[in-house]
Each structure stands twice: as structure tokens, then as C-alpha cells.
Write an enzyme that holds these catalytic residues in place. Sequence first.
Site, PDB file in Angstrom:
ATOM      1  N   GLY A  11       0.778  -1.239   0.000  1.00 60.29           N
ATOM      2  CA  GLY A  11       0.000   0.000   0.000  1.00 60.29           C
ATOM      3  C   GLY A  11       0.805   1.283   0.000  1.00 60.29           C
ATOM      4  O   GLY A  11       0.348   2.302   0.533  1.00 60.29           O
ATOM      5  N   ASN A  13       1.318   3.107  -2.585  1.00 59.83           N
ATOM      6  CA  ASN A  13       0.535   4.053  -3.397  1.00 59.83           C
ATOM      7  C   ASN A  13      -0.651   4.591  -2.605  1.00 59.83           C
ATOM      8  O   ASN A  13      -0.978   5.774  -2.705  1.00 59.83           O
ATOM      9  CB  ASN A  13       0.071   3.391  -4.695  1.00 59.83           C
ATOM     10  N   ARG A  65     -16.954 -15.630  -8.654  1.00 61.92           N
ATOM     11  CA  ARG A  65     -16.385 -14.285  -8.776  1.00 61.92           C
ATOM     12  C   ARG A  65     -17.459 -13.210  -8.919  1.00 61.92           C
ATOM     13  O   ARG A  65     -17.252 -12.063  -8.537  1.00 61.92           O
ATOM     14  CB  ARG A  65     -15.399 -14.240  -9.951  1.00 61.92           C
ATOM     15  N   MET A  90      -4.759  -7.310  -6.588  1.00 58.09           N
ATOM     16  CA  MET A  90      -4.324  -8.433  -7.429  1.00 58.09           C
ATOM     17  C   MET A  90      -5.459  -9.337  -7.903  1.00 58.09           C
ATOM     18  O   MET A  90      -5.233 -10.505  -8.225  1.00 58.09           O
ATOM     19  CB  MET A  90      -3.261  -9.257  -6.687  1.00 58.09           C
ATOM     20  N   ASN A 107      -6.400   2.190 -12.697  1.00 58.43           N
ATOM     21  CA  ASN A 107      -5.359   1.283 -12.212  1.00 58.43           C
ATOM     22  C   ASN A 107      -3.984   1.893 -12.491  1.00 58.43           C
ATOM     23  O   ASN A 107      -3.846   2.791 -13.347  1.00 58.43           O
ATOM     24  CB  ASN A 107      -5.487  -0.073 -12.916  1.00 58.43           C
ATOM     25  N   HIS A 109       0.152   0.698 -13.242  1.00 60.34           N
ATOM     26  CA  HIS A 109       0.914  -0.482 -13.660  1.00 60.34           C
ATOM     27  C   HIS A 109       2.394  -0.099 -13.800  1.00 60.34           C
ATOM     28  O   HIS A 109       2.710   0.944 -14.386  1.00 60.34           O
ATOM     29  CB  HIS A 109       0.374  -0.988 -15.001  1.00 60.34           C
ATOM     30  N   ASP A 145      -4.750  -4.909 -18.459  1.00 62.34           N
ATOM     31  CA  ASP A 145      -3.855  -3.753 -18.677  1.00 62.34           C
ATOM     32  C   ASP A 145      -3.993  -3.173 -20.090  1.00 62.34           C
ATOM     33  O   ASP A 145      -3.002  -2.750 -20.698  1.00 62.34           O
ATOM     34  CB  ASP A 145      -2.394  -4.156 -18.404  1.00 62.34           C
ATOM     35  N   GLU A 174       5.499   6.490  -9.377  1.00 59.52           N
ATOM     36  CA  GLU A 174       4.102   6.133  -9.072  1.00 59.52           C
ATOM     37  C   GLU A 174       3.522   7.054  -8.008  1.00 59.52           C
ATOM     38  O   GLU A 174       2.381   7.516  -8.131  1.00 59.52           O
ATOM     39  CB  GLU A 174       4.013   4.681  -8.568  1.00 59.52           C
TER      40      GLU A 174
HETATM   41  C1  GRF Z   1       2.585  -0.927  -7.797  1.00 55.60           C
HETATM   42  O1  GRF Z   1       3.873  -1.065  -8.307  1.00 55.60           O
HETATM   43  C2  GRF Z   1       1.572  -0.839  -8.893  1.00 55.60           C
HETATM   44  O2  GRF Z   1       2.088  -0.343 -10.081  1.00 55.60           O
HETATM   45  C3  GRF Z   1       1.139  -2.273  -9.082  1.00 55.60           C
HETATM   46  O3  GRF Z   1       1.182  -2.830  -7.800  1.00 55.60           O
HETATM   47  C4  GRF Z   1       2.150  -2.160  -7.006  1.00 55.60           C
HETATM   48  C5  GRF Z   1       1.520  -1.814  -5.696  1.00 55.60           C
HETATM   49  O4  GRF Z   1       2.469  -1.316  -4.796  1.00 55.60           O
HETATM   50  N1  GRF Z   1      -0.167  -2.335  -9.689  1.00 55.60           N
HETATM   51  P1  GRF Z   1       2.019  -0.733  -3.394  1.00 55.60           P
HETATM   52  O5  GRF Z   1       1.226  -1.814  -2.672  1.00 55.60           O
HETATM   53  O6  GRF Z   1       1.201   0.492  -3.650  1.00 55.60           O
HETATM   54  O7  GRF Z   1       3.295  -0.439  -2.682  1.00 55.60           O
END
Ligand code: GRF
Length: 202
Positions: A11, A13, A65, A90, A107, A109, A145, A174
Amino acid sequence: MKIAVLASGSGTNLQALIDQLHHDKNSGVEIAVVISDRRKAYALTRAKEAGIPTHVVRVRDFPDRDAFDAEISKILDRYEVELIILAGFMKLFQPAFVRKYRNRIINIHPSLLPAFPGAHSVPDTLAYGAKISGVTVFFIDEGIDTGPIIAQASVPVFDDDDEESLFKRIHIEEHKLYPQVVRWCAAGRLEIVGRKVLVKES
Ligand code: GRF
């Protein structure tokens, strides 16, 4: 704008969004809820520390799902969420969920899409010998993606990089790009024209 952040892992981000948007009264962004599919996701701890409600929704607790997606949808409705931010979440959603929230799920990536999609983009980038990598923020569609790209940032790949060093460089970008894009979205500055996302002047 009320947003939900969905995260499966550490987490970082989410933390950037908390620090740069949720805690900034002028951002126009409130993280109304954080949802994880993993009880042990450190993202949940980060949310709790910021006083944000959390929910755990695990695939194994549902018959299929669609039922998993429906539970997430129920939580989003309860918190009156307008924008869904995937931050290291995920799990893939079923097409019906994607259609319901069309252009409202974003999202991030760790590559310059369309290069290196999927869950192993950083090792794939290194194995391929690419010289430039980066970050892509995009609206999700029914593919993996493949949705319309909102913003990208590049980073160099050095000869002596390993997964950790490249990921570290990507994470720095990011943590700048994702809050920026969410700010644009909350300010109504994004316009989708076919596959193109235009960022309008404020
Ligand atoms: C990030 O690198 C993002 O691009 C990918 O998953 C990762 C999540 O990282 N989708 P975090 O949990 O935010 O550290």
C-alpha cells in the site's frame, strides 16, 4: 469526490494518496473506504492509521467471482464511492463489474503499457533488456492492462538493475503520478475520446 482504494499488498501508493490528497483539505478528494482481498495487507494498517474505514473481501468466502464482485459493489454503494482506485489490487473483475463502473475504475501499472502487461512486468522488463521503463495510469476495461491510458512517466533501466532497484525507481514516479491523476479526475479534467484520454486545462 469520494474514492475507494483497493489494495492487496503493502500500500505505498495508498499512502501517497492519503498523504497528498486525503490529508489535503483542498484536494477535493476523500478516501471513503479501503478494501482489500487479503487480511494481512499492510495497506489496511495504513488506512486504519489514517482513520479510514476498511473492509476485507476474500474470493474464498464467496461461491463465485460474480458474488465476490457483488460484495465489493455493495460496499462501494454504501460509502457512495464515485471513483475506484486500484493500487496493487491483485484480483481481476468480471466484465459485468467493469461495465457497471465504466470509466470510473483507474489502475496503475509498473511499465510503459502496452509493453510488459500482467503481474510480472518488472522482471519481464529486466529479462527483455529494455532500456526504459516507467509507470502507466489507465482506466480499466475488460482486458488485462489494456484500457485507455491517462498518464505515463518513464524511468531509465540501468545495466546493474535488479528487481528491487528498478521497482524502487518506478515507485518514486508512481507516488507522484497517481495522486496527480486522481486530482485531475476529481477536478473533472479528464475527457475520454475513444482510446484517448484528454487532460483539460483547469
Ligand atoms: C505498484 O507497483 C503498482 O504499479 C502495481 O502494484 C504495485 C503496488 O504497490 N499495480 P504498493 O502496494 O502500492 O506499494
